[in-house]
Each structure stands twice: as structure tokens, then as C-alpha cells.
Motif scaffolding. Sequence first.
Motif, PDB file in Angstrom:
ATOM      1  N   PHE A  19       9.949   1.683   0.082  1.00  0.00           N
ATOM      2  CA  PHE A  19      10.923   0.636   0.407  1.00  0.00           C
ATOM      3  C   PHE A  19      12.257   1.210   0.877  1.00  0.00           C
ATOM      4  N   SER A  20      12.579   2.444   0.433  1.00  0.00           N
ATOM      5  CA  SER A  20      13.876   3.047   0.780  1.00  0.00           C
ATOM      6  C   SER A  20      13.772   4.079   1.899  1.00  0.00           C
ATOM      7  N   GLY A  21      12.554   4.582   2.141  1.00  0.00           N
ATOM      8  CA  GLY A  21      12.367   5.630   3.154  1.00  0.00           C
ATOM      9  C   GLY A  21      12.705   7.016   2.639  1.00  0.00           C
ATOM     10  N   ASP A  22      12.971   7.123   1.329  1.00  0.00           N
ATOM     11  CA  ASP A  22      13.421   8.389   0.739  1.00  0.00           C
ATOM     12  C   ASP A  22      12.240   9.292   0.381  1.00  0.00           C
ATOM     13  N   ASN A  23      11.526   9.761   1.404  1.00  0.00           N
ATOM     14  CA  ASN A  23      10.417  10.697   1.231  1.00  0.00           C
ATOM     15  C   ASN A  23      10.233  11.428   2.556  1.00  0.00           C
ATOM     16  N   PRO A  24      10.079  12.748   2.522  1.00  0.00           N
ATOM     17  CA  PRO A  24       9.990  13.510   3.781  1.00  0.00           C
ATOM     18  C   PRO A  24       8.832  13.092   4.689  1.00  0.00           C
ATOM     19  N   ILE A  25       7.799  12.467   4.117  1.00  0.00           N
ATOM     20  CA  ILE A  25       6.660  12.014   4.930  1.00  0.00           C
ATOM     21  C   ILE A  25       7.044  10.807   5.786  1.00  0.00           C
ATOM     22  N   LEU A  26       8.035  10.038   5.301  1.00  0.00           N
ATOM     23  CA  LEU A  26       8.403   8.781   5.956  1.00  0.00           C
ATOM     24  C   LEU A  26       9.507   8.977   6.986  1.00  0.00           C
ATOM     25  N   GLU A  27       9.349   8.337   8.138  1.00  0.00           N
ATOM     26  CA  GLU A  27      10.379   8.382   9.179  1.00  0.00           C
ATOM     27  C   GLU A  27      11.476   7.355   8.917  1.00  0.00           C
ATOM     28  N   LYS A  28      11.152   6.315   8.138  1.00  0.00           N
ATOM     29  CA  LYS A  28      12.109   5.240   7.858  1.00  0.00           C
ATOM     30  C   LYS A  28      11.639   4.454   6.638  1.00  0.00           C
ATOM     31  N   ALA A  29      12.456   3.500   6.224  1.00  0.00           N
ATOM     32  CA  ALA A  29      12.073   2.600   5.131  1.00  0.00           C
ATOM     33  C   ALA A  29      11.145   1.521   5.680  1.00  0.00           C
ATOM     34  N   TYR A  30      10.223   1.053   4.840  1.00  0.00           N
ATOM     35  CA  TYR A  30       9.312  -0.014   5.253  1.00  0.00           C
ATOM     36  C   TYR A  30       9.424  -1.194   4.297  1.00  0.00           C
ATOM     37  N   HIS A  31       9.628  -2.368   4.869  1.00  0.00           N
ATOM     38  CA  HIS A  31       9.740  -3.594   4.087  1.00  0.00           C
ATOM     39  C   HIS A  31       8.417  -3.847   3.348  1.00  0.00           C
ATOM     40  N   PRO A  32       8.477  -4.321   2.082  1.00  0.00           N
ATOM     41  CA  PRO A  32       7.241  -4.594   1.329  1.00  0.00           C
ATOM     42  C   PRO A  32       6.267  -5.506   2.069  1.00  0.00           C
ATOM     43  N   MET A  33       6.802  -6.468   2.850  1.00  0.00           N
ATOM     44  CA  MET A  33       5.917  -7.366   3.594  1.00  0.00           C
ATOM     45  C   MET A  33       5.178  -6.634   4.711  1.00  0.00           C
ATOM     46  N   VAL A  34       5.804  -5.608   5.266  1.00  0.00           N
ATOM     47  CA  VAL A  34       5.140  -4.800   6.304  1.00  0.00           C
ATOM     48  C   VAL A  34       3.959  -4.063   5.681  1.00  0.00           C
ATOM     49  N   ILE A  35       4.160  -3.523   4.478  1.00  0.00           N
ATOM     50  CA  ILE A  35       3.084  -2.804   3.779  1.00  0.00           C
ATOM     51  C   ILE A  35       1.963  -3.775   3.414  1.00  0.00           C
ATOM     52  N   ARG A  36       2.321  -4.948   2.918  1.00  0.00           N
ATOM     53  CA  ARG A  36       1.314  -5.966   2.570  1.00  0.00           C
ATOM     54  C   ARG A  36       0.512  -6.359   3.816  1.00  0.00           C
ATOM     55  N   PHE A  37       1.211  -6.619   4.902  1.00  0.00           N
ATOM     56  CA  PHE A  37       0.571  -6.998   6.161  1.00  0.00           C
ATOM     57  C   PHE A  37      -0.356  -5.884   6.652  1.00  0.00           C
ATOM     58  N   PHE A  38       0.105  -4.646   6.542  1.00  0.00           N
ATOM     59  CA  PHE A  38      -0.688  -3.489   6.965  1.00  0.00           C
ATOM     60  C   PHE A  38      -1.984  -3.390   6.162  1.00  0.00           C
ATOM     61  N   ILE A  39      -1.889  -3.614   4.862  1.00  0.00           N
ATOM     62  CA  ILE A  39      -3.065  -3.582   3.989  1.00  0.00           C
ATOM     63  C   ILE A  39      -4.066  -4.660   4.405  1.00  0.00           C
ATOM     64  N   LEU A  40      -3.570  -5.853   4.723  1.00  0.00           N
ATOM     65  CA  LEU A  40      -4.444  -6.981   5.054  1.00  0.00           C
ATOM     66  C   LEU A  40      -5.047  -6.884   6.449  1.00  0.00           C
ATOM     67  N   GLN A  41      -4.523  -5.991   7.286  1.00  0.00           N
ATOM     68  CA  GLN A  41      -5.071  -5.821   8.638  1.00  0.00           C
ATOM     69  C   GLN A  41      -6.382  -5.038   8.639  1.00  0.00           C
ATOM     70  N   THR A  42      -6.716  -4.436   7.501  1.00  0.00           N
ATOM     71  CA  THR A  42      -7.964  -3.674   7.366  1.00  0.00           C
ATOM     72  C   THR A  42      -8.802  -4.305   6.258  1.00  0.00           C
ATOM     73  N   HIS A  43     -10.120  -4.390   6.459  1.00  0.00           N
ATOM     74  CA  HIS A  43     -10.971  -4.962   5.417  1.00  0.00           C
ATOM     75  C   HIS A  43     -10.849  -4.113   4.155  1.00  0.00           C
ATOM     76  N   TYR A  44     -10.835  -4.778   3.003  1.00  0.00           N
ATOM     77  CA  TYR A  44     -10.549  -4.079   1.744  1.00  0.00           C
ATOM     78  C   TYR A  44     -11.561  -2.996   1.401  1.00  0.00           C
ATOM     79  N   ARG A  45     -12.775  -3.061   1.969  1.00  0.00           N
ATOM     80  CA  ARG A  45     -13.787  -2.045   1.665  1.00  0.00           C
ATOM     81  C   ARG A  45     -13.747  -0.867   2.641  1.00  0.00           C
ATOM     82  N   SER A  46     -12.832  -0.904   3.604  1.00  0.00           N
ATOM     83  CA  SER A  46     -12.694   0.211   4.557  1.00  0.00           C
ATOM     84  C   SER A  46     -11.563   1.133   4.110  1.00  0.00           C
ATOM     85  N   THR A  47     -11.659   2.404   4.468  1.00  0.00           N
ATOM     86  CA  THR A  47     -10.576   3.345   4.171  1.00  0.00           C
ATOM     87  C   THR A  47      -9.328   2.917   4.940  1.00  0.00           C
TER      88      THR A  47
END
Length: 496
Positions: free
Chosen positions: A297-325
Motif C-alpha cells: 500500500f505504501s510502495g516501501d519495498n525495493p521490488i515495488l516501483e510505486k505504491a498500489y491501492h488495495p482496490m488495484v490489488i483486489r482487482f488484479f487478483i480477480l482478473q485471474t481464476h482463483y485456481r490459476s497461478t
Amino acid sequence: MSELKVYNSYSRQKEVFTPITPGHVGMYVCGPTVSGESHLGHARPYVTFDVVFRYLSHLGYKVRYVRNITDAGHFEEEGREAEDKISKKAMLERLEPMELVQKYTNLFHWAMEQFNTLRPSIEPTATGHIVEQIGMIQEIIKAGYAYEVNGSVYFDVKKYAASHDYGKLSGRVIDDLLETTRDLDGQEEKRDRADFALWKNAAPEHIMRWQSPWGVGFPGWHIECSAMATKYLGSKFDIHGGGMDLMFPHHESEIAQSTICNHEAPVRYWIHNNMITINGKKMGKSYGNQITLTQMFSGDNPILEKAYHPMVIRFFILQTHYRSTLDFGNEALQASEKGLRRLWDAYEHLKKLNWEETSPVNDEQDKKVVRLISEFDEFMNDDFSTAKVLANMFELVSMINSMKDKAIAVSSISKETFDLMQKQFTVYIEDILGLKSVTEADSNKLQGIMQLLIDIRKDAKGKKDFVTSDMIRNQLAKLGISLKDEKGGEMSWTIE
């Protein structure tokens, strides 16, 4: 409307969902171990089963959703290597164990609120159910499937496997289990390497400990969920959920314990979400790529280029079927960020559109919209395929944007179809997928800031400090915000 089908991990096939009690659903999902902050891997199961909870409720079922809190330690195997994580972390942070538990439980609840997950019906804790766990262990001993050694109690896997399908859920056979069992401290106590602990004798330095018929000790990991699921959902319930990483040994052991204690298999449908990888690699401490939710949520990790809103993460999760990697990467997350904004903007425009008969209905277009909308239910009834629902929504987004831009008339589809589209977008986006606007939080902050400036300006005007009053108005005007004095000393503002 088609029947709901779910993929049952136990039978390895899709099955028509038929609850044990008509109109009611009992669902148990393994909750977090609160010895530390939740990480990205925890986001997927809780978002996944939140949607399952929401959709079952949408279908009219009365759902009892039980999600536990593991606060008595997390025992992957027996021995000192599997030392109680909570006790160990408490010493490191110089906190009482239950103080640490409360700290991370609060943090978990906060993160779940950011993801807009609904609260479970019941959220039992392992430490609150020691009596039930001891009672269950006593029943298993009485049935002859557990034995006590030096104050510890072990489940007799080989005896159980002789007459039951041990390993069916995870697809492992007993001979493989014997070879893959790690060589841990305490192995010499067990009759067989594959046996697992129901209760462990506590060493003097062990902080979290309880009195039992076998001496002072603490429960094994697996018995916690069996005891809590049985108490709140009965000896047999409809759905047990969790990540695929829990299939063995945790869920396999749950099945064995509960079957012996309650004389029947505990679960009708086992549902498992697949794993999260980061840039193609498995996520874990050993890989140095774990990302906590606050870091996301804050972007405070070297892997992350920026902070990501929780809704963006939720939306990203739902864009892939739950049984897929699901592979997390900055590029994919930023694409999801744009996608969610596009979907939400179209949804906001759809709510503002009005149907007026300005052109004849285009039958082909009308049928297409009806088909795309009717498939929402079909896709969700086919093992909760949120990815396909979103794909259909984006097809409709193009049409909504064309209606907004007047490239096509709103009345090119019938009033009935238009009303259905407005209704189903709201039901699915908000109620079932649980999405919210990514700008909502920013909007709330802006409202608060503007109210503060208005109060300061009112105070300045009241003191006849027109220099400050005018400065606030002029500076806001430079930022494109128009401040207007209303009757009675009130002020309003608009973004130009």
C-alpha cells in the motif's frame, strides 16, 4: 439460470453445489497465524473466499463463514525447529505473547478492511478453544488412533491409512510421505515418521502453555482447525477453503482427525486457491521477495516501483481464476490500475446515463448486451470465474463509453436491457466483486483538507483578516479550485 458448480479438490472435478441443509451454507477458511504482519500471499485466499461468501449470499443462501485466528503458534512439524513462532517473535519484540497477537490481529483486520472484505460470521481463536482441542484428542486416543509419549500425543497415520484414503486430497501416498518427512527433533518419540503431533509437551522455556491430561503443553497446528470447524459448523459441513499450500499436511491431517473423532468425513467440498509468484518466482523469506501488505500500500519495498491501492490489488487478483497461478509484477499491477480506473469511470458514466427514445433499437446490439450480461451469472456459476465476468464487463465498457460520447444512442438498446445493464453492473462490481473507487480515499482526504481551509478562511474573515482570506481563495484558484461565498457566511467549492 445455470446451477452453481464448484471444483472439489478432493474429487478433482467440478461438482454441482448442493448444501447439506437447503438454503444454508457452512464454510470454514483457514485464517492467519498472527505472529507477524500479513504478506501478499495472504491477500489471495481472503479476497477469493470473500467473493465466494458474497456470491453464495447473493444466491440467497444464509452463509455461516468461519475464519479462524491462529494465535497459539504454527506447527508445521514437531520439534525445536518448529518452535512456537508467536513465543519466539514476542521475545524478539519484547512483548507479551498475547500483546503481539493483538498487534498483528489488529493489523490483519485493518488490511482486510482496505481490501473491502466482509467480516466472517465467526472468527474463533486457537487459544480460545484449548478445551475443545483437548476433548477432540481424547476422543481420538479412545478410538485407538493416537498415542501418548513423554507428555506429547501423536496421531497414528499408518493405522489410519490402513482403512482410510489418507493422502487422497493432496495426491500423496503413504510410502512417499515416509520418505519426505523431515528429520526433526522428537522423531524418536513417534512410532512412525509420518505420525504428526496432536499435543506437544512444553519445555520449561516455552511461554504459551496449558494444562492437559498429558501434562503441560500446547496443541499441534492441525487439531486447532478441526476443533473450531466442528464446534461452529458441525461434524460435516459444506465448504473448507484455503491455499493449495495447506493441502498437505494441514488439510490432509484435518480430514484424518475429524473423520476418527466425528465418525464421518468432515467436508463436502474442498476449495483451494493457487499460489502467488513474484516476477515468476515463488514468494518466500528464503527468496528475499516477501512483500507485506503495508509495503504494497505504501510502495516501501525495493521490488515495488510505486505504491498500489488495495482496490488495484483486489482487482488484479480477480482478473485471474482463483485456481490459476497469479504472478505479481509492477507492469501487470500498473496495467490493472489502468483497467480498474477505466472500468470504474465507465460504471460512473453508466449510472448517470438516461434512456430516452432517440433512435430505433438495434436488435443485434441489444441481443449482444443481453448475452454479455446473462453470462455474468453463468461464469460465476462455473466455479466462480471472476476473470470471465470482468472480460465481459470490459466489452460493455466500450459500448458505455460510446454512449457517453454520443457515438451511439442509449436507445440503441431497449429500455429493459439498459435497466438490466445498470442493475447488474452495480450488483456485480460492488456487491459480488466487492470493488470500490480507487479515488474514493483521495476524495475523502480532499474533502477534509478543503473543509479545514474553509474553516481557516471563515475564522480570518471573522477577524477581518482579509489578507489571509483572499490569499486562501487566490491560491486555490491557481490550483483550479473555485471557492464561492454563499449566503449566511457559508462557502462552497468546485474543481474547474
